[in-house]
Design a protein around this motif. Structure first.
Motif, PDB file in Angstrom:
ATOM      1  N   ARG A  16      -5.743 -17.090  71.605  1.00  0.00           N
ATOM      2  CA  ARG A  16      -4.722 -16.434  72.408  1.00  0.00           C
ATOM      3  C   ARG A  16      -3.828 -15.629  71.471  1.00  0.00           C
ATOM      4  N   ARG A  22       1.663  -4.867  76.409  1.00  0.00           N
ATOM      5  CA  ARG A  22       0.577  -5.054  77.389  1.00  0.00           C
ATOM      6  C   ARG A  22       0.561  -6.449  77.986  1.00  0.00           C
ATOM      7  N   THR A  24      -0.386 -10.941  77.198  1.00  0.00           N
ATOM      8  CA  THR A  24      -1.027 -11.982  76.405  1.00  0.00           C
ATOM      9  C   THR A  24      -2.519 -11.982  76.704  1.00  0.00           C
ATOM     10  N   VAL A  25      -3.320 -12.147  75.680  1.00  0.00           N
ATOM     11  CA  VAL A  25      -4.774 -12.179  75.830  1.00  0.00           C
ATOM     12  C   VAL A  25      -5.266 -13.585  75.541  1.00  0.00           C
ATOM     13  N   VAL A  27      -8.981 -15.752  75.125  1.00  0.00           N
ATOM     14  CA  VAL A  27     -10.401 -15.550  74.867  1.00  0.00           C
ATOM     15  C   VAL A  27     -11.138 -16.829  75.221  1.00  0.00           C
ATOM     16  N   LYS A  58     -10.056  -8.501  83.050  1.00  0.00           N
ATOM     17  CA  LYS A  58     -11.122  -8.818  82.095  1.00  0.00           C
ATOM     18  C   LYS A  58     -11.308  -7.689  81.099  1.00  0.00           C
ATOM     19  N   GLU A  59     -11.457  -8.073  79.848  1.00  0.00           N
ATOM     20  CA  GLU A  59     -11.749  -7.136  78.772  1.00  0.00           C
ATOM     21  C   GLU A  59     -12.760  -7.805  77.863  1.00  0.00           C
ATOM     22  N   PHE A  61     -13.623  -8.865  73.930  1.00  0.00           N
ATOM     23  CA  PHE A  61     -13.038  -9.109  72.615  1.00  0.00           C
ATOM     24  C   PHE A  61     -14.168  -9.005  71.608  1.00  0.00           C
ATOM     25  N   ALA A  73     -12.543 -11.773  77.210  1.00  0.00           N
ATOM     26  CA  ALA A  73     -11.106 -11.942  77.032  1.00  0.00           C
ATOM     27  C   ALA A  73     -10.418 -11.486  78.306  1.00  0.00           C
ATOM     28  N   TYR A  74      -9.262 -12.047  78.564  1.00  0.00           N
ATOM     29  CA  TYR A  74      -8.500 -11.706  79.756  1.00  0.00           C
ATOM     30  C   TYR A  74      -7.077 -11.380  79.366  1.00  0.00           C
ATOM     31  N   LEU A  75      -6.626 -10.182  79.774  1.00  0.00           N
ATOM     32  CA  LEU A  75      -5.257  -9.767  79.570  1.00  0.00           C
ATOM     33  C   LEU A  75      -4.436 -10.357  80.704  1.00  0.00           C
TER      34      LEU A  75
END
Length: 96
Positions: A16, A22, A24-25, A27, A58-59, A61, A73-75
């Protein structure tokens, strides 16, 4: 690693971090069929069993080491890294 609890899949948060401006991400170590570019809902379950729900996107990483490492990964919006302690789980759902 996912944990099946009461019929829903929760994923152990492996990493994290914050991205300035933007959010917190978090993973996870698995690949899901969840869509990219759609608004999702993330429910964080902390080790003390308290929960917080927020908007997620969703992104991917990608870390370049000796071999590229790709994970989901999730923003997350509206939550700080400090609110997600080690050992927390995340459940991600599509918002209908």
């Amino acid at each position: 690693m996912s944990v099946d609890m009461n019929g829903s899949r929760r994923f152990l948060i492996e990493e994290r971090f914050n991205i300035t401006g933007r959010g917190t991400v978090v993973v996870i170590g698995e690949t899901t069929e969840l869509p990219v570019g759609k608004t999702l809902r993330a429910t964080i379950t902390r080790p003390d069993s308290s929960k917080v729900t927020t908007e997620a996107f969703k992104e991917w990483f990608i870390r370049r080491e000796q071999q590229p490492l790709e994970k989901e990964a999730y923003l997350l919006r509206g939550i700080e890294k400090s609110e997600i302690p080690d050992g927390s789980l995340v459940e991600i759902e599509v918002v209908k």
